[in-house]
Design a protein around this motif. Structure first.
Motif, PDB file in Angstrom:
ATOM      1  N   ILE A   1      32.588  17.762 -39.045  1.00  0.00           N
ATOM      2  CA  ILE A   1      31.161  17.416 -38.935  1.00  0.00           C
ATOM      3  C   ILE A   1      30.650  17.765 -37.548  1.00  0.00           C
ATOM      4  O   ILE A   1      29.581  18.360 -37.388  1.00  0.00           O
ATOM      5  CB  ILE A   1      30.935  15.924 -39.255  1.00  0.00           C
ATOM      6  CG1 ILE A   1      31.201  15.657 -40.737  1.00  0.00           C
ATOM      7  CG2 ILE A   1      29.509  15.497 -38.877  1.00  0.00           C
ATOM      8  CD1 ILE A   1      31.293  14.181 -41.095  1.00  0.00           C
ATOM      9  N   GLY A   2      31.409  17.417 -36.506  1.00  0.00           N
ATOM     10  CA  GLY A   2      31.012  17.734 -35.138  1.00  0.00           C
ATOM     11  C   GLY A   2      30.888  19.230 -34.918  1.00  0.00           C
ATOM     12  O   GLY A   2      29.926  19.705 -34.300  1.00  0.00           O
TER      13      GLY A   2
ATOM     14  N   TRP B   1      36.585  21.460 -31.138  1.00  0.00           N
ATOM     15  CA  TRP B   1      36.801  20.989 -32.507  1.00  0.00           C
ATOM     16  C   TRP B   1      38.049  21.608 -33.108  1.00  0.00           C
ATOM     17  O   TRP B   1      38.830  20.926 -33.770  1.00  0.00           O
ATOM     18  CB  TRP B   1      35.568  21.276 -33.357  1.00  0.00           C
ATOM     19  CG  TRP B   1      34.349  20.651 -32.753  1.00  0.00           C
ATOM     20  CD1 TRP B   1      33.297  21.282 -32.153  1.00  0.00           C
ATOM     21  CD2 TRP B   1      34.082  19.253 -32.623  1.00  0.00           C
ATOM     22  NE1 TRP B   1      32.395  20.364 -31.674  1.00  0.00           N
ATOM     23  CE2 TRP B   1      32.848  19.113 -31.953  1.00  0.00           C
ATOM     24  CE3 TRP B   1      34.760  18.103 -33.019  1.00  0.00           C
ATOM     25  CZ2 TRP B   1      32.279  17.879 -31.669  1.00  0.00           C
ATOM     26  CZ3 TRP B   1      34.194  16.872 -32.736  1.00  0.00           C
ATOM     27  CH2 TRP B   1      32.974  16.767 -32.074  1.00  0.00           C
TER      28      TRP B   1
ATOM     29  N   GLN C   1      34.380   5.320 -33.608  1.00  0.00           N
ATOM     30  CA  GLN C   1      33.963   6.715 -33.785  1.00  0.00           C
ATOM     31  C   GLN C   1      32.576   6.798 -34.421  1.00  0.00           C
ATOM     32  O   GLN C   1      31.746   7.615 -34.015  1.00  0.00           O
ATOM     33  CB  GLN C   1      34.983   7.472 -34.633  1.00  0.00           C
ATOM     34  CG  GLN C   1      34.692   8.943 -34.803  1.00  0.00           C
ATOM     35  CD  GLN C   1      34.900   9.753 -33.537  1.00  0.00           C
ATOM     36  OE1 GLN C   1      35.453   9.277 -32.548  1.00  0.00           O
ATOM     37  NE2 GLN C   1      34.450  10.984 -33.547  1.00  0.00           N
ATOM     38  N   LEU C   2      32.315   5.961 -35.411  1.00  0.00           N
ATOM     39  CA  LEU C   2      30.993   5.961 -36.050  1.00  0.00           C
ATOM     40  C   LEU C   2      29.910   5.529 -35.061  1.00  0.00           C
ATOM     41  O   LEU C   2      28.819   6.110 -35.035  1.00  0.00           O
ATOM     42  CB  LEU C   2      31.003   5.068 -37.292  1.00  0.00           C
ATOM     43  CG  LEU C   2      31.884   5.563 -38.443  1.00  0.00           C
ATOM     44  CD1 LEU C   2      31.944   4.524 -39.555  1.00  0.00           C
ATOM     45  CD2 LEU C   2      31.418   6.910 -38.976  1.00  0.00           C
TER      46      LEU C   2
ATOM     47  N   TYR D   1      39.706  11.634 -38.435  1.00  0.00           N
ATOM     48  CA  TYR D   1      39.319  12.408 -37.254  1.00  0.00           C
ATOM     49  C   TYR D   1      39.124  13.892 -37.584  1.00  0.00           C
ATOM     50  O   TYR D   1      38.245  14.540 -37.027  1.00  0.00           O
ATOM     51  CB  TYR D   1      40.359  12.269 -36.148  1.00  0.00           C
ATOM     52  CG  TYR D   1      40.276  10.994 -35.357  1.00  0.00           C
ATOM     53  CD1 TYR D   1      39.094  10.267 -35.237  1.00  0.00           C
ATOM     54  CD2 TYR D   1      41.399  10.495 -34.709  1.00  0.00           C
ATOM     55  CE1 TYR D   1      39.035   9.105 -34.506  1.00  0.00           C
ATOM     56  CE2 TYR D   1      41.344   9.336 -33.963  1.00  0.00           C
ATOM     57  CZ  TYR D   1      40.156   8.640 -33.866  1.00  0.00           C
ATOM     58  OH  TYR D   1      40.102   7.487 -33.123  1.00  0.00           O
TER      59      TYR D   1
ATOM     60  N   THR E   1      35.677  14.070 -39.106  1.00  0.00           N
ATOM     61  CA  THR E   1      34.599  13.951 -38.116  1.00  0.00           C
ATOM     62  C   THR E   1      34.571  15.175 -37.201  1.00  0.00           C
ATOM     63  O   THR E   1      33.509  15.550 -36.716  1.00  0.00           O
ATOM     64  CB  THR E   1      34.701  12.658 -37.278  1.00  0.00           C
ATOM     65  OG1 THR E   1      35.951  12.612 -36.607  1.00  0.00           O
ATOM     66  CG2 THR E   1      34.509  11.429 -38.149  1.00  0.00           C
ATOM     67  N   SER E   2      35.718  15.804 -36.993  1.00  0.00           N
ATOM     68  CA  SER E   2      35.743  17.039 -36.190  1.00  0.00           C
ATOM     69  C   SER E   2      35.030  18.174 -36.910  1.00  0.00           C
ATOM     70  O   SER E   2      34.317  18.965 -36.292  1.00  0.00           O
ATOM     71  CB  SER E   2      37.187  17.450 -35.878  1.00  0.00           C
ATOM     72  OG  SER E   2      37.789  16.524 -35.014  1.00  0.00           O
TER      73      SER E   2
ATOM     74  N   MET F   1      29.328   8.420 -32.659  1.00  0.00           N
ATOM     75  CA  MET F   1      28.533   9.499 -33.250  1.00  0.00           C
ATOM     76  C   MET F   1      27.043   9.169 -33.222  1.00  0.00           C
ATOM     77  O   MET F   1      26.210  10.067 -33.179  1.00  0.00           O
ATOM     78  CB  MET F   1      29.018   9.788 -34.678  1.00  0.00           C
ATOM     79  CG  MET F   1      30.409  10.409 -34.708  1.00  0.00           C
ATOM     80  SD  MET F   1      31.145  10.464 -36.353  1.00  0.00           S
ATOM     81  CE  MET F   1      30.142  11.708 -37.144  1.00  0.00           C
TER      82      MET F   1
END
Length: 191
Positions: free
Chosen positions: A65-66, A30, A128-129, A59, A62-63, A132
């Motif tokens: 969140i990841g 990440w 990406q969604l 991105y 989302t990174s 996920m």
């Protein structure tokens, strides 16, 4: 080596390192991914691919969140199919966003290929969604993204990035095949 070439090489190095570490479930995937996205954001802005620059902000989010999910030990969900009506709605929203954002870029900026650039943005967000949520259809959208991105990046002189995206296209083919196989095995195993 020009500053643009150095920026492209650096962005790809961080991004590929992130993907490599993700395959090994390493938490620094990440951090390196965020650095790669920041570098790509600057690169895409400098070559007038503004929608791609915007995509890097997504991105980065989302990174984060990841990274948070991995810190809590969140495991991967089961692979599922997306119901056709829902997939149709998602696709229509993406196409509408592509046309709207492309038109805004066309009217208000000096963007290069604003509609192709917006296609990479909108279908990447959708892919990406879906990724996920571990939806099989994610790979079809990654194939669309990479099919548009390769010639777009090549046309801006981003040869290394275009080559990397050819690799991502091949990876999407593999991902589609593998996830389809895993989904079939899960279905047979639940009988």
């Amino acid at each position: 080596m020009t500053s643009l070439t150095l920026l492209e090489y650096s962005a790809n190095a961080f991004f590929l390192s992130s993907v490599f570490l993700a395959a090994r479930n390493h938490r620094h995937t990440w951090t390196l991914g965020i650095i790669g996205c920041v570098l790509f954001g600057v690169l895409f802005y400098r070559v007038q691919l503004y929608a791609d620059a915007t995509l890097m902000v997504f991105y980065i989010g989302t990174s984060v969140i990841g990274w948070q999910q991995w810190q809590r030990g969140g495991g991967a969900a089961e692979i599922q199919r997306t119901p056709w009506p829902m997939l149709g709605v998602f696709s229509l929203i993406s196409i509408g966003t592509l046309l709207g954002y492309g038109y805004i870029l066309h009217l208000n900026t000096d963007a290069y290929a604003p509609f192709a650039d917006s296609a990479v943005l909108t279908f990447s967000v959708l892919a990406q969604l879906l990724l996920m949520k571990r939806r099989l259809e994610t790979w079809w959208f990654w194939l669309i993204v990479n099919t548009v991105a390769v010639p777009l990046y090549a046309s801006r002189g981003l040869s290394l990035t275009a080559i990397v995206y050819v690799g991502f296209w091949l990876n999407a083919c593999y991902g589609l095949w593998r996830w389809h196989r895993e989904l079939r095995a899960e279905c047979i195993g639940s009988l």
